[in-house]
Design an enzyme around this catalytic site. Sequence first.
Site, mmCIF file in Angstrom:
data_model
loop_
_atom_site.group_PDB
_atom_site.id
_atom_site.type_symbol
_atom_site.label_atom_id
_atom_site.label_comp_id
_atom_site.label_asym_id
_atom_site.label_seq_id
_atom_site.Cartn_x
_atom_site.Cartn_y
_atom_site.Cartn_z
ATOM 1 N NE ARG A 20 -3.626 -2.477 2.172
ATOM 2 C CZ ARG A 20 -4.625 -2.802 2.966
ATOM 3 N NH1 ARG A 20 -5.017 -1.962 3.918
ATOM 4 N NH2 ARG A 20 -5.261 -3.936 2.812
ATOM 5 C CD GLU A 32 -8.750 -1.114 10.372
ATOM 6 O OE1 GLU A 32 -8.848 0.129 10.310
ATOM 7 O OE2 GLU A 32 -8.616 -1.849 9.375
ATOM 8 C CB SER A 68 -11.423 -3.892 8.011
ATOM 9 O OG SER A 68 -12.416 -2.929 7.824
#
Length: 429
Positions: free
Chosen positions: A263, A350, A353
């Site tokens: 990413r 987090e 997800s």
Amino acid sequence: MHDPRALLDPGTEAVRRLARRGYTLDVPALEELLSSRNAGIKTADDLRAESKKLAAEVGKTAKAGGDVSALKERARQIKDEIKQAEEGVEQKAADLREWMLSIPNLPLDSLPDGFSDEDATEIRTWGTPPEFDFTPLDHVDLGERTGILDFARATKLSGPRFRVAKGAGAALERGLVSFFLDTHIREHGYTEFAVPHLVSPTALVGTGQLPKFEEDLFRTSAGSRDLYLIPTAEVPLTNLHADEIVEPGELPLAYTAWTPCFRSEAGSYGRDTRGLIRVHEFEKVEMVRICAPDQSQNELEKLVGHAEALLQKLGLAHRVILLAAGDTGFGAQMTYDVEVWLPGQNAFREISSCSDCGQFQGRRANIRTRTEDGKREFVATLNGSGLPIGRTVAALLENGQQADGSIVIPEALAKYTGFSTIHADGKTD
RNA sequence: GGAGGCGUCGCCUAGUCCGGUCUAUGGCGCCCGCCUGCUAAGCGGGUUUGGGGGUUAUUCCCCAUCGCGAGUUCAAAUCUCGCCGCCUCCGCCA
């Protein structure tokens, strides 16, 4: 992607639902574009029908020895008209497709209002954050002090936002991969895949990363090829069935794969710049489920349960939140985030997800199944992390740290790593 | 990277040389019906996919689709060019 007719159907309430995520749908413009495209198709179709008749007539007349020059002249004229009509249709169809590809999925009405993680609804919590009689360190300090993580040398190799793991750190990563995969395969009913880490633009359109989010991806080129490094195994796993019809008896499909994820993290300057939380390359075990559209909500509950089960086996305190409509990802109609407790940050962060995409990706990737009466319909797809390796390592280090500088590894994982303690000097036993 | 071969409506297959009679042949499978104690066989019919239009009860009409795209032509599964995929051989390579 949406079906434009469905968006225009008042029963869909597309305008209201898209507004919840800040997207304004221009209904009159869409109606105009759709109807003018359709009118163009009709015009071109009718002209082609006439052209075919003329061609047959030419053949017949010629065979009978008649004069075909007038017929040919008329046929040539129609050919020009067809070309003109087709160009108009192509332009409008391309505009329509581009538009449809840029519209996010419709959030379900059960989601809370809002646009940030602060608007999420807490669904449940599990476990108790550990208490320390000293100030807990974060995983960067723990990793560097024990020598099992080396961010300075990662930067030397590749620049910021990469990691090097060494010794017990590398073994921890490898052990987690096996532990996660084994659990999904043996206890959760998933089929393991090994998939390409470079994929075509088409695959990325299928799952929704393209065309809108190209700046988040790493693009490669070799010769005339145009391939992207996958940002998640969701892309290859979901696209396995692109352009296929999956028989209803085979559903639900439950797939898992361990892959690196790449990413660019464009637009996140200054956020989580330290450590394993936000890096350009990380390992992850991903879960993908493909099911009949009316089953996706049930499947989402299973999926999030599978992510939680891993944290529970590791004894890591966590909570599940339901994301607000405006905070839910582009392709999802509903998303649960699982957040793990990080003592170094004194907060839940987090770690997974889990999203129900409904038929959104199914339509983009053209993955279909059949209804009971044999009609074709698009499948629903779901995906969730189960789990990312780096963030789990961070959680293990921070939650397992002891006053003497050592780190205790949960029993369930020790079977895979071969050690249950990482000492302050990086040695293990 | 080089040479050759192949790609037809679920599967197999005819058609491509020589453009129009292809509305793509036949078989298998599948679906419906007939026949029949039951099953099989037999007989009859149906069976690519996507889109548009009219009706909206059904149904009807049209267009596209022979790997993909472009071209030639009044007309392309068929001729020409480019591309993609698969197979065989050669080269390179972990």
